[in-house]
Design an enzyme around this catalytic site. Structure first.
Site, short mmCIF file in Angstrom:
data_model
loop_
_atom_site.label_atom_id
_atom_site.label_comp_id
_atom_site.label_asym_id
_atom_site.label_seq_id
_atom_site.Cartn_x
_atom_site.Cartn_y
_atom_site.Cartn_z
N LYS A 249 -11.87 -5.82 -7.56
CA LYS A 249 -10.61 -6.31 -7.11
C LYS A 249 -10.61 -7.90 -7.46
O LYS A 249 -11.31 -8.42 -7.16
CB LYS A 249 -10.56 -5.91 -5.49
CG LYS A 249 -9.04 -6.52 -5.01
CD LYS A 249 -8.89 -5.72 -3.65
CE LYS A 249 -7.60 -6.26 -3.22
NZ LYS A 249 -6.57 -5.99 -3.58
N ASN B 212 0.79 -1.13 -0.07
CA ASN B 212 0.02 0.06 0.13
C ASN B 212 0.75 1.30 -0.16
O ASN B 212 1.74 1.33 1.10
CB ASN B 212 -1.10 0.19 1.25
CG ASN B 212 -2.32 0.93 0.90
OD1 ASN B 212 -1.94 1.95 0.61
ND2 ASN B 212 -3.29 0.43 1.34
N HIS C 201 -13.15 -3.47 -0.04
CA HIS C 201 -12.56 -2.70 -1.29
C HIS C 201 -13.97 -2.98 -2.57
O HIS C 201 -14.81 -3.58 -2.28
CB HIS C 201 -11.55 -3.74 -1.91
CG HIS C 201 -10.42 -3.50 -1.32
ND1 HIS C 201 -9.95 -3.98 -0.18
CD2 HIS C 201 -9.12 -2.69 -1.80
CE1 HIS C 201 -8.56 -3.65 0.22
NE2 HIS C 201 -8.06 -2.72 -0.83
N HIS C 202 -13.55 -2.15 -3.77
CA HIS C 202 -14.46 -2.23 -4.66
C HIS C 202 -14.52 -3.70 -5.16
O HIS C 202 -13.48 -4.60 -5.17
CB HIS C 202 -13.91 -1.34 -5.70
CG HIS C 202 -12.50 -1.84 -5.96
ND1 HIS C 202 -12.26 -2.53 -7.36
CD2 HIS C 202 -11.01 -1.53 -5.71
CE1 HIS C 202 -10.89 -2.79 -7.41
NE2 HIS C 202 -10.20 -2.25 -6.57
N1 LIG Z 1 0.45 -0.94 -3.74
C1 LIG Z 1 -0.61 -0.11 -3.57
O1 LIG Z 1 -0.80 0.97 -3.26
C2 LIG Z 1 -1.70 -0.54 -4.46
C3 LIG Z 1 -1.88 -1.92 -5.25
N2 LIG Z 1 -2.93 -2.15 -6.07
C4 LIG Z 1 -2.50 -3.24 -6.44
O2 LIG Z 1 -2.16 -3.10 -7.84
C5 LIG Z 1 -2.74 -4.13 -8.82
C6 LIG Z 1 -3.55 -3.31 -9.99
O3 LIG Z 1 -4.80 -2.87 -9.49
P1 LIG Z 1 -5.75 -2.19 -10.42
O4 LIG Z 1 -5.03 -1.09 -11.66
O5 LIG Z 1 -6.79 -1.87 -9.69
O6 LIG Z 1 -6.18 -3.47 -11.32
P2 LIG Z 1 -6.70 -3.39 -12.96
O7 LIG Z 1 -7.02 -4.42 -13.33
O8 LIG Z 1 -7.35 -1.89 -13.25
O9 LIG Z 1 -5.22 -2.89 -13.85
C7 LIG Z 1 -4.29 -3.93 -14.11
C8 LIG Z 1 -3.74 -3.80 -15.63
O10 LIG Z 1 -2.54 -4.66 -15.64
C9 LIG Z 1 -2.80 -5.02 -17.10
N3 LIG Z 1 -1.87 -6.15 -17.54
C10 LIG Z 1 -2.32 -7.55 -17.15
N4 LIG Z 1 -1.18 -8.45 -17.37
C11 LIG Z 1 0.09 -7.50 -17.84
C12 LIG Z 1 0.89 -7.64 -18.25
N5 LIG Z 1 1.65 -8.94 -18.46
N6 LIG Z 1 1.86 -6.52 -18.60
C13 LIG Z 1 1.46 -5.24 -18.45
N7 LIG Z 1 0.18 -4.91 -18.07
C14 LIG Z 1 -0.63 -6.07 -17.71
C15 LIG Z 1 -4.32 -5.27 -17.30
O11 LIG Z 1 -4.65 -5.36 -18.73
C16 LIG Z 1 -4.88 -4.01 -16.66
O12 LIG Z 1 -4.70 -3.12 -17.36
C17 LIG Z 1 -3.64 -5.04 -8.12
O13 LIG Z 1 -2.69 -6.07 -7.56
C18 LIG Z 1 -3.85 -4.16 -6.54
O14 LIG Z 1 -4.04 -4.91 -5.54
C19 LIG Z 1 -4.05 -1.24 -6.17
C20 LIG Z 1 -4.03 -0.22 -5.48
C21 LIG Z 1 -3.01 0.46 -4.78
O1 LIG Z 2 -6.82 -3.70 -5.46
C1 LIG Z 2 -6.95 -2.57 -4.88
O2 LIG Z 2 -7.85 -1.57 -5.11
C2 LIG Z 2 -6.02 -2.29 -3.75
N1 LIG Z 2 -4.96 -3.16 -3.51
C3 LIG Z 2 -4.20 -3.31 -2.65
C4 LIG Z 2 -4.16 -4.41 -1.60
O3 LIG Z 2 -4.64 -5.41 -2.05
O4 LIG Z 2 -3.79 -4.07 -0.43
C5 LIG Z 2 -3.96 -1.55 -1.80
C6 LIG Z 2 -5.18 -1.31 -1.71
O5 LIG Z 2 -5.67 -1.80 -0.69
C7 LIG Z 2 -6.04 -1.17 -2.93
#
Ligand SMILES: NC(=O)C1=CN([C@@H]2O[C@H](COP(=O)(O)OP(=O)(O)OC[C@H]3O[C@@H](n4cnc5c(N)ncnc54)[C@H](O)[C@@H]3O)[C@@H](O)[C@H]2O)C=CC1
Ligand SMILES: O=C(O)C1=N[C@H](C(=O)O)C[C@H](O)C1
Length: 252
Positions: free
Chosen positions: A140, A108, A136-137
């Protein structure tokens, strides 16, 4: 004047990817040189001369992306979830053979969420009971959230260091999953609800009192200060760093 850091974004068409592309484009001292999504060849990252790649893809590909980046000498900032001790260990070992390359994996990047986890670790030793609820939404793809897992692991480690035993729980589940997932002895519950973005509640209980630590991300821009901080710092931070708390100087 120092040169801009050249940045690539992987998962650039996703929810986090599009927000990150915009944040990098607007940030001082950073230059977006590549924006890749599924189906694109990772060689475009090196072809564009990127120094740092930010990965917001999917749990099934993120580890492989990082190994490719490390082989290419590109620093990585990883927000994608799905990491466990095995995958982190493999990246740690890989980095021993790639001196100078840095990888930051953070479940995060929201400053408030990182502080909430830190507060929970601090408080954990003083409470008999602890449970984590992540909300979460519904789009996810994974559960529990990486944040909830990291939170529970931190609480469990703090309890163990303080010599606390198991949390009290006399319940026999009539239905599998009714008590959530067991992460190192701490129960974690996952809610998926339209309208939510990313939220977490840490519940700590003693006889006659409860401490609730809650964090809400209402908008994905909340993750961007942490992402940009990690991009700026990873270039001078070789090896593996797990958790933004290490870049904020918080107790781990
Ligand atoms: N560390 C943090 O603060 C946060 C982490 N996350 C995490 O980030 C990840 C992404 O979340 P979202 O953006 O909501 O998902 P999302 O599904 O909107 O986006 C993922 C993107 O990755 C693309 N993708 C899939 N395989 C790929 C590949 N081999 N190469 C390049 N792109 C590829 C998909 O086509 C999609 O556009 C999840 O694991 C989520 O839990 C989300 C929010 C905050
Ligand atoms: O998928 C998300 O949206 C998020 N993913 C991360 C997690 O799995 O902890 C970070 C944040 O909660 C949003």
């Amino acid at each position: 004047m120092s040169e801009s850091i050249r940045v690539a974004v992987l998962g650039a068409s996703g929810r986090m990817g599009t927000t990150t592309v915009r944040a990098v484009q607007e940030a001082d001292g950073l230059e977006l040189v590549a924006a890749l999504d599924a189906g694109d060849d990772l060689r475009a990252v090196t072809d564009a001369g990127a120094q740092v790649a930010v990965d917001f893809t999917v749990p099934s590909v993120t580890e492989q992306n990082v190994h490719v980046l490390v082989d290419a000498g590109v620093h990585a900032v990883v927000g994608t979830t799905g990491w466990d001790d095995g995958s982190l260990g493999r990246v740690h070992d890989h980095l021993l053979r790639a001196p100078g390359v840095g990888v930051v994996v953070a479940p995060n990047f929201a400053l408030g969420a990182v502080l909430a986890m830190s507060f929970a670790r601090q408080a954990a030793r003083w409470f008999e009971s602890a449970e984590v609820v992540e909300l979460h939404h519904p789009d996810k793809v994974d559960a529990p959230s990486g944040t909830a897992r990291h939170t529970a692991q931190g609480i469990a480690a703090a309890r163990a260091a303080a010599g606390l035993g198991s949390v009290p729980d006399a319940t026999t589940q009539a239905l599998d999953g009714a008590r959530g997932a067991d992460v190192d002895g701490v129960r974690v519950h996952a809610v998926r609800l339209r309208g939510l973005v990313a939220h977490e509640e840490i519940l700590l209980g003693n006889t006659g009192e409860m401490l609730t630590i809650r964090h809400d991300s209402f908008d994905r821009v909340s993750f961007m200060p942490g992402v940009l901080l990690a991009v700026r710092r990873v270039v001078d931070r070789p090896g593996l760093t797990v958790g933004l708390e290490h870049l904020l100087g918080l107790p781990a």
